[in-house]
Scaffold this motif. Structure first.
Motif, short mmCIF file in Angstrom:
data_model
loop_
_atom_site.label_atom_id
_atom_site.label_comp_id
_atom_site.label_asym_id
_atom_site.label_seq_id
_atom_site.Cartn_x
_atom_site.Cartn_y
_atom_site.Cartn_z
N GLY A 144 0.92 -1.31 0.03
CA GLY A 144 -0.06 0.19 -0.07
C GLY A 144 0.76 1.33 0.12
O GLY A 144 2.24 1.36 0.21
N PRO A 145 0.16 2.53 -0.10
CA PRO A 145 1.01 3.56 -0.17
C PRO A 145 1.56 3.77 1.15
O PRO A 145 1.10 3.39 2.35
N ILE A 146 2.67 4.68 1.22
CA ILE A 146 3.39 4.95 2.45
C ILE A 146 3.46 6.39 2.65
O ILE A 146 3.69 7.08 1.85
N GLY A 147 3.54 6.90 3.83
CA GLY A 147 3.85 8.08 4.17
C GLY A 147 2.59 9.04 4.32
O GLY A 147 2.44 10.11 4.82
N GLN A 234 9.76 4.07 -7.76
CA GLN A 234 8.80 2.88 -7.84
C GLN A 234 7.95 3.23 -6.59
O GLN A 234 7.01 2.45 -6.23
N LEU A 235 8.54 3.93 -5.52
CA LEU A 235 7.72 4.15 -4.21
C LEU A 235 6.30 4.78 -4.46
O LEU A 235 6.19 5.86 -4.97
N MET A 288 -0.16 -4.10 -4.81
CA MET A 288 1.11 -4.94 -4.53
C MET A 288 2.23 -3.82 -5.43
O MET A 288 2.05 -3.89 -6.70
N TYR A 289 3.03 -3.10 -4.68
CA TYR A 289 3.95 -2.12 -5.47
C TYR A 289 5.30 -2.80 -5.63
O TYR A 289 5.95 -3.15 -4.38
N ILE A 304 17.90 4.37 -4.77
CA ILE A 304 18.30 4.42 -5.89
C ILE A 304 17.52 5.71 -6.61
O ILE A 304 16.24 5.73 -6.70
N GLN A 305 18.10 6.88 -6.83
CA GLN A 305 17.45 8.20 -7.34
C GLN A 305 17.73 8.40 -8.61
O GLN A 305 18.86 8.25 -9.03
#
Ligand SMILES: Nc1ncnc2c1ncn2[C@@H]1O[C@H](COP(=O)(O)OP(=O)(O)O)[C@@H](O)[C@H]1O
Ligand SMILES: Cc1ncc(C[n+]2csc(CCOP(=O)(O)OP(=O)(O)O)c2C)c(N)n1
Ligand SMILES: [Mg+2]
Ligand SMILES: [Mg+2]
Ligand SMILES: [Mg+2]
Length: 333
Positions: A144-147, A234-235, A288-289, A304-305
């Motif tokens: 799921g999304p985070i933050g 990808q986050l 699902m990410y 990784i940016q």
């Protein structure tokens, strides 16, 4: 067999349809001023979240939550209606996740409310998913999304302005932050996703995100003896979180990596099953990410940016890797 009303509850030892089961046991505590205050959460939210945090730990083992014991220490000044509302929220969560509240304990508290919930669950014998099984080559995922929960807390504390009045959801609706506030107040642990993933036999580690993505990733990295490389692009970034972060002048990445209280699952899965697992969950409406990969190397977490960005060295023009600090919510800092 015997719920609330005697000295202790009695439950049938479980028998699985296809083989033996094992118990999965967890306890988590919520303390007023540490986990919530009068402005951030209504009583019903505290009840919901106290149980949900435990349900999330059972999910993170690939288990099914079954029974709960609830210990509450209530400030003397509280009206009975307030504790009733707390239980309304707790029972709503119990119903949602099929948990039977079979007992608990009640005491007074000199000042603050404390709620400690113990959950008993079951898992197919030998199939509990640990933090220690991540293998180089595995894909890293979140459910799921985070933050969002951290952004919601930021909004609630700002809206309260130090006051004791519980911030109404209408205020968040007016500000476009209702989804963030609900993520903070009413987390929805990924029990169904965890069950489906664990049953595939290809998930190598799971951990729920309570203290922050970076902190939980470090826990998997250390107990598995691997490196987790997460790709920033990808986050899963929620649109309302990004918008609120922009307005508040805060980097959304800070909330995503170090905010916590998302109660989604972070895990690793054999790369060859990643796409199929994602499709199987999607068919059930469950996200699902894929957010990175497991690598060989010293235990650690890297981000990784993707560039280019002003200020980056020429060599790092396209992408760069930064080590993520082992930082997150810490009760004693
Ligand atoms: N005071 C304690 N006594 C015994 N075990 C504890 C105590 N606090 C935490 N643990 C154990 O340490 C592990 C990690 O706990 P914790 O960091 O609270 O996990 P989570 O963040 O998933 O809730 C768990 O196995 C938990 O049972
Ligand atoms: C009033 C208030 N201040 C700060 C926070 C932030 N906060 C408190 S506890 C916590 C992390 C999760 O709690 P913890 O007890 O570590 O959960 P566990 O890992 O045991 O599930 C966070 C981010 C909050 N939720 N409310
Ligand atoms: Mg805990
Ligand atoms: Mg946990
Ligand atoms: Mg914790």
């Amino acid at each position: 067999m015997l719920g609330i009303g005697d000295d202790a509850a009695v439950v049938e030892a479980p028998r699985g349809e296809s083989g033996a089961l094992q118990w999965v046991l967890a306890v988590d505590t919520m303390v007023e001023t540490v986990h919530f205050n009068a402005a951030t959460m209504a009583e019903a939210d505290v009840g919901w979240k106290a149980l949900a945090a435990n349900v999330s730990d059972i999910a993170a083992m690939g288990g099914v939550p079954r029974h709960a014991l609830v210990s509450v220490s209530v400030p003397r000044a509280w009206e009975p209606a307030r504790i009733r509302r707390l239980y309304d929220g707790l029972y709503a969560c119990a119903e949602r996740y099929g948990v039977a509240v079979v007992g608990g304990d009640t005491t007074s508290s000199p000042a603050q409310l404390v709620v400690a919930v113990t959950v008993v669950g079951t898992v197919t014998a030998g199939k509990a998913v640990r933090r220690s099984g991540a293998m180089p080559g595995d894909a890293v995922f979140v459910t799921g999304p985070i933050g969002m929960a951290a952004a919601g807390l930021h909004f609630l504390l700002a809206a309260a302005g130090g006051g004791e009045q519980c911030v109404p959801l209408a205020a968040a609706e007016a500000a476009g932050t209702a989804a963030l506030v609900q993520a903070h107040r009413r987390p929805a642990p990924s029990v169904r996703a965890a069950r489906m993933l664990a049953a595939r036999g290809t998930v190598t580690s799971l951990n729920d995100v309570s203290d922050g993505l970076a902190s939980e990733a470090w826990e998997i990295a250390e107990s598995s003896g691997v490196k987790l490389a997460l790709r920033e692009s990808q986050l899963p970034l929620s649109g309302s979180m990004a918008a609120y972060a922009r307005r508040s002048g805060i980097a959304p990445l800070e909330w995503m990596l170090y905010g916590g209280e998302d109660y989604v699952l972070l895990g690793t899965i054999a790369a060859k099953d990643a796409a199929e697992a994602k499709a199987a969950l999607a068919a059930e409406g469950l996200p699902m990410y894929m957010i990175g990969t497991v690598e060989e190397g010293n235990a650690g977490v890297e981000l990784i940016q993707e560039g280019p960005h002003s200020g980056w060295s020429q060599a790092a023009a396209k992408e760069r890797r930064v080590s993520l600090a082992k930082r997150g919510y810490n009760h004693f800092e």
